[in-house]
Enzyme design. Structure first.
Site, PDB file in Angstrom:
ATOM      1  N   ASP A  82       0.825  -1.215   0.000  1.00  0.00           N
ATOM      2  CA  ASP A  82       0.000   0.000   0.000  1.00  0.00           C
ATOM      3  C   ASP A  82       0.861   1.268   0.000  1.00  0.00           C
ATOM      4  O   ASP A  82       1.837   1.363   0.751  1.00  0.00           O
ATOM      5  CB  ASP A  82      -0.908  -0.031   1.242  1.00  0.00           C
ATOM      6  CG  ASP A  82      -2.178   0.774   1.035  1.00  0.00           C
ATOM      7  OD1 ASP A  82      -2.612   0.901  -0.118  1.00  0.00           O
ATOM      8  OD2 ASP A  82      -2.734   1.269   2.038  1.00  0.00           O
ATOM      9  N   GLY A 182      -7.607   8.068   7.759  1.00  0.00           N
ATOM     10  CA  GLY A 182      -7.729   8.412   9.173  1.00  0.00           C
ATOM     11  C   GLY A 182      -9.175   8.617   9.563  1.00  0.00           C
ATOM     12  O   GLY A 182     -10.091   8.186   8.862  1.00  0.00           O
ATOM     13  N   HIS A 215     -10.067   4.887  -1.533  1.00  0.00           N
ATOM     14  CA  HIS A 215      -9.199   4.994  -0.356  1.00  0.00           C
ATOM     15  C   HIS A 215      -9.961   5.672   0.778  1.00  0.00           C
ATOM     16  O   HIS A 215     -10.992   6.297   0.554  1.00  0.00           O
ATOM     17  CB  HIS A 215      -7.940   5.801  -0.703  1.00  0.00           C
ATOM     18  CG  HIS A 215      -6.911   4.975  -1.402  1.00  0.00           C
ATOM     19  ND1 HIS A 215      -5.803   4.481  -0.771  1.00  0.00           N
ATOM     20  CD2 HIS A 215      -6.859   4.513  -2.676  1.00  0.00           C
ATOM     21  CE1 HIS A 215      -5.101   3.761  -1.622  1.00  0.00           C
ATOM     22  NE2 HIS A 215      -5.714   3.764  -2.792  1.00  0.00           N
ATOM     23  N   VAL A 238      -9.554  -0.295   3.864  1.00  0.00           N
ATOM     24  CA  VAL A 238      -9.839  -0.024   5.282  1.00  0.00           C
ATOM     25  C   VAL A 238      -8.560  -0.246   6.095  1.00  0.00           C
ATOM     26  O   VAL A 238      -8.000  -1.345   6.085  1.00  0.00           O
ATOM     27  CB  VAL A 238     -10.937  -0.963   5.818  1.00  0.00           C
ATOM     28  CG1 VAL A 238     -11.180  -0.714   7.304  1.00  0.00           C
ATOM     29  CG2 VAL A 238     -12.230  -0.805   5.020  1.00  0.00           C
TER      30      VAL A 238
HETATM   31  P1  13P Z   1      -8.499   4.483   6.265  1.00  0.00           P
HETATM   32  O1  13P Z   1      -7.318   4.476   7.181  1.00  0.00           O
HETATM   33  O2  13P Z   1      -9.234   5.771   6.307  1.00  0.00           O
HETATM   34  O3  13P Z   1      -9.378   3.308   6.457  1.00  0.00           O
HETATM   35  O4  13P Z   1      -7.924   4.398   4.775  1.00  0.00           O
HETATM   36  C1  13P Z   1      -7.318   3.221   4.348  1.00  0.00           C
HETATM   37  C2  13P Z   1      -6.633   3.392   3.044  1.00  0.00           C
HETATM   38  O5  13P Z   1      -7.091   4.063   2.155  1.00  0.00           O
HETATM   39  C3  13P Z   1      -5.377   2.650   2.871  1.00  0.00           C
HETATM   40  O6  13P Z   1      -4.779   2.882   1.645  1.00  0.00           O
END
Ligand code: 13P
Length: 291
Positions: A82, A182, A215, A238
């Site tokens: 990621d 976040g 995302h 997530v």
């Molecule tokens: P969140 O932390 O808001 O769930 O986002 C996850 C994300 O987009 C990881 O690439």
């Protein structure tokens, strides 16, 4: 059947209008919980590791866990790197056995983003069995090493998105549409659905070529999630939700069992709590019985 890259899995999801949950993990217990929960409801799933846990645990270790879990699971599972802004580390993880790589050069100007993304695509496609995700525009918030302040966030331009997809040869695409990493500061963040729809139409209007990624999944209300999926969101990320679940559950367990020194019980309670969250997301994304 179980070790797959993201492309075919997400073409199917786009066609059948559901999304596959992509869950950020930092340890073995989380990875096991995600896979067990997905197997129980026969859902495809994506395990994600961002750069810090990948570097800390080592890509080979994460891949060994992934393969062990995936080979004995009767569902397709992808292992995704990621938000990696470092082309060399993208190559390292692809070589180690990750099956989807996200090169995040979204902070660069357009031409440089295209150049770096293309470099990763060329490497992964030459290896085979490894798909690539690219991003255009910037998602605000913090995800591991990538930090974008609110006033730095730029939404994705639809025409540029089409050019980006064509010039880079990416397999899946993450356009910035107003979601954020976040915890959202408001229950109703401003998501640009029209922009997302336009991008989906331009790229995948005739036949689906490049599935789209959402995302910043934590904290979006169920109706927002469903709308994004119906507009073509096929991979739904997530992370924050699982980080909070891990830490809060551990804290609660230790507080309630202050005299007990049995780490296995902490693991069990974390695993159960993570599985509940995965069940929630799979239900919302509509991926059960789609393996
Ligand atoms: P969140 O932390 O808001 O769930 O986002 C996850 C994300 O987009 C990881 O690439």
């Amino acid at each position: 059947m179980a070790i797959v890259d993201a492309k075919l899995m997400l073409l199917k999801a786009t066609g059948e209008k559901y999304a596959v949950g992509a869950f950020n993990c930092t340890n073995l217990i989380q990875m096991e919980a995600v896979v067990e929960a997905a197997v129980e409801v026969n859902s495809p799933v994506i395990l994600q590791a961002s750069v810090a846990p990948s570097a800390f645990l080592k890509p080979q270790v994460i891949v060994a866990i992934y393969r062990t879990l995936a080979e004995s699971a009767p569902i397709p599972i992808c292992l995704h790197l990621d938000h990696c802004s470092d082309v060399d580390f993208c190559r390292t993880c692809a070589d180690a056995g990750y099956t989807n790589i996200m090169i995040d050069a979204s902070k660069q100007e357009f031409g440089e983003n295209v150049r770096r993304t293309r470099e990763v695509v060329d490497h992964c496609h030459a290896l085979g069995g490894v798909s690539v995700e690219g991003e255009l525009g910037t998602v605000s918030g913090v995800e591991d090493q990538v930090r974008v302040a609110e006033d730095e966030a730029r939404l994705c331009d639809p025409q540029q998105a089409l050019e980006f997809v064509d010039r880079t040869g990416i397999d899946i695409f993450a356009p910035a549409i107003g979601t954020a990493h976040g915890v959202y500061k408001t229950r109703f963040p401003k998501i640009d659905f029209e922009r997302f729809e336009k991008i989906a139409g331009l790229i995948n209007g005739g036949t689906t070529r490049v599935p789209l990624v959402v995302h910043g999944g934590t904290g979006l209300q169920p109706d927002v999630v469903k709308r994004l999926v119906s507009l073509g969101g096929a991979k739904y990320n997530v992370s924050t939700d699982l980080k909070h679940t891990l830490i809060d559950t551990t804290y609660r367990y230790i507080t309630d069992h202050r005299e007990e020194y049995n780490p296995g019980n902490i693991d069990k309670s974390v695993k159960g709590a993570i599985k509940e969250r995965i069940n929630y997301w799979i239900g919302l994304l509509g991926s059960a019985d789609r393996a």
